[in-house]
Scaffold this active site. Structure first.
Site: not given
Ligand code: SF4
Ligand code: FE
Length: 486
Positions: A192, A301, A100, A448, A294, A104, A259, A298
């Site tokens: 995060t 990422c 991660c 996560e 968000h 983001c 985190e 995902y």
């Molecule tokens: Fe982390 Fe993915 Fe959230 Fe970006 S979108 S902060 S990489 S979990």
């Molecule tokens: Fe996240």
């Protein structure tokens, strides 16, 4: 200046006096702490790649607020193509870091705050929209890392926020109103990247009702503001990064996520930092739009980290001399199929995006929630297949200290060789597999995936709302020639 160098980013963090704790002790030098370095390296990559001409199109964008070239993580999205570039950026970052990469949350918060503050102003005559734009211009032009804070500790989830709560601070809330601002008390969990961020945006964790005005509060603050304490969460195998031999055993020795729980102990928020202050009817919109954005993220990422998992599994197949076996090829294909489905859903939710009244673009909420619901499952299956290929040695191999021992290192070198690979390189990839499945990277890739951006039930609620079941019933009725009135 709209794009910082890595050094400028590190220097700007070092200049802050932040209150960060780990294992009961205050971290006096966060810049050089071994637990925080891999986390910061992820964020450094977001600066480094933005200045690399090869990635300019994906990592940077033109701000519609200023016309300046900015880091895409701080961008307000102008088109569906823009949304898809976010997904591509996130996949790239996941591939490079195997972790991660923690930047983001602001991208998705900003694109939720932009249309929501616009709507609040229309209804209540406030000036949040201009205030928010001014904030974002500074964030973009100073190339800041902004962490996001939504999740309250909650305590007993069965009681209503406010009067029924055993301790009102279990949800962050306003405890004092002053002419120049408000004082808030409470905490936010699972934050995060906050230990390597400059500022934080705080928003409510869920929709609010009349009577819960003190809890419907949104604002931004620098992370060295008085009264803010960051307490780093433990991760499985985290202290391997602090051991004398820390080049193999941590698995991913370069990057990692961190985190923290953040306590706001009677923190003063100036009036001009507030984006929401008692407008209970807009807390739900904020949360829904942020979560949608968000959940789309995902798809980018996690498929990026999935590429690393598949790469590690392929390497282990090669090192174990089994890469030509049909069942192994089949497993690698299945891992790829699952991983590309995550990405496809991320791209689809961006492609089907829509323009808000304020003018920015929002992902398709049904597809974004389906994307995230898939993310709650597929990475677990991908990891299961990786473990199957890697073998049990992934969790029983001796340590780097044993390998380096002048007395017993020769045994490790002799007995842990593989096909065309020495023991050390085989151990390195095994530890990477272990890290992704059970160690610090498993926090980002597995837990996560399950709980980040809301647990599976939250996606199911949104899918129920967006699923248009009545419309679908009509389709079936028409084809079955069902009579409306009996
Ligand atoms: Fe982390 Fe993915 Fe959230 Fe970006 S979108 S902060 S990489 S979990
Ligand atoms: Fe996240």
């Amino acid at each position: 200046m709209a794009l910082k160098t890595v050094q400028e980013y590190v220097d700007s963090l070092a200049a802050m006096k932040r209150n960060i704790w780990f294992q009961g002790e205050k971290i006096e030098d966060p810049i050089h702490h071994p637990l925080l370095i891999p986390s910061r390296k992820c964020l450094e990559k977001t600066y480094e790649l933005a200045l690399d001409p090869q990635y300019e199109d994906i990592m940077t964008a033109t701000s519609q607020l200023t016309g300046h070239k900015i880091n895409r993580f701080n961008h307000i999205y102008n088109s569906t193509e823009d949304l898809n570039k976010k997904t591509k950026m996130q996949r790239l970052m996941g591939r490079v870091t195997g972790s991660c990469f923690q930047r983001c949350v602001i991208t998705d918060m900003a694109n939720a705050l932009y249309p929501t503050t616009y709507k609040i102003d229309q209804k209540y005559g406030t000036n949040y929209f201009e205030r928010f734009k001014k904030f974002m211009i500074r964030v973009q032009d100073e190339d800041l890392v902004i962490a996001g804070a939504l999740t309250d500790p909650k305590g007993d989830r069965g009681v209503k926020i406010g009067s029924d709560q055993q301790d009102p601070d279990l949800y962050l809330h306003v405890v004092e109103r002053r002419p120049d601002g408000v004082v808030v008390n409470g905490a936010k969990c699972h934050l995060t990247g906050i230990t390597n961020a400059h500022e934080v945006v705080v928003l409510p964790t869920q929709a609010m009702r009349p009577g819960q005005e003190d809890y419907a509060v949104g604002f931004h603050l620098p992370l060295d503001a008085p009264g803010i304490t960051m307490i780093i969460g433990r991760q499985s195998c985290d202290t391997r990064k602090m051991e004398a031999f820390a080049d193999i055993d941590p698995g991913n020795t370069r990057f990692g996520g961190v985190e923290a729980m953040v306590v706001f102990d009677h923190v003063f928020v100036p009036k001009e930092n507030l984006f929401l202050n008692g407008e209970v009817d807009f807390a739900g919109m904020l949360v829904e739009l942020f979560a949608g954005g968000h959940r789309n993220s995902y798809g980018g990422c996690k498929s990026g980290v999935g590429d690393v998992v598949i790469g590690a599994a392929s390497l282990m197949a090669e090192y174990n001399g089994i890469e030509k076996a049909n069942h192994v090829k089949d497993k690698l294909v299945e891992m790829t199929q699952l991983n590309e489905q995550l990405y496809a859903c991320g791209i689809a939710s961006g492609t089907e995006g829509w323009k808000t009244e304020a003018g920015n673009y929002m992902v398709d909420l049904l597809l974004a929630n389906v994307c995230k619901l898939n993310v709650t499952r597929y990475p677990f299956e991908i990891i299961r297949l990786m473990e199957d290929i890697a073998g049990g040695i992934m969790v029983t191999a001796p340590s780097e200290a044993d390998l380096r021992s002048k007395d017993i290192g020769k045994y490790i070198e002799k007995y842990l060789v593989g096909h065309n690979v020495d023991a050390e390189d085989r151990l390195r990839v095994l530890r990477l597999c272990e890290n992704l499945a059970l160690g610090t990277s498993a926090v980002g890739y597995l837990t996560e995936s399950l709980h980040g951006a809301g647990s599976p039930q939250a996606q199911k609620i949104m899918i129920t709302r967006q699923g248009q079941f009545e419309e679908k019933k009509e389709l079936a009725k028409k084809l079955a020639k069902v009579k409306e009135e009996k």
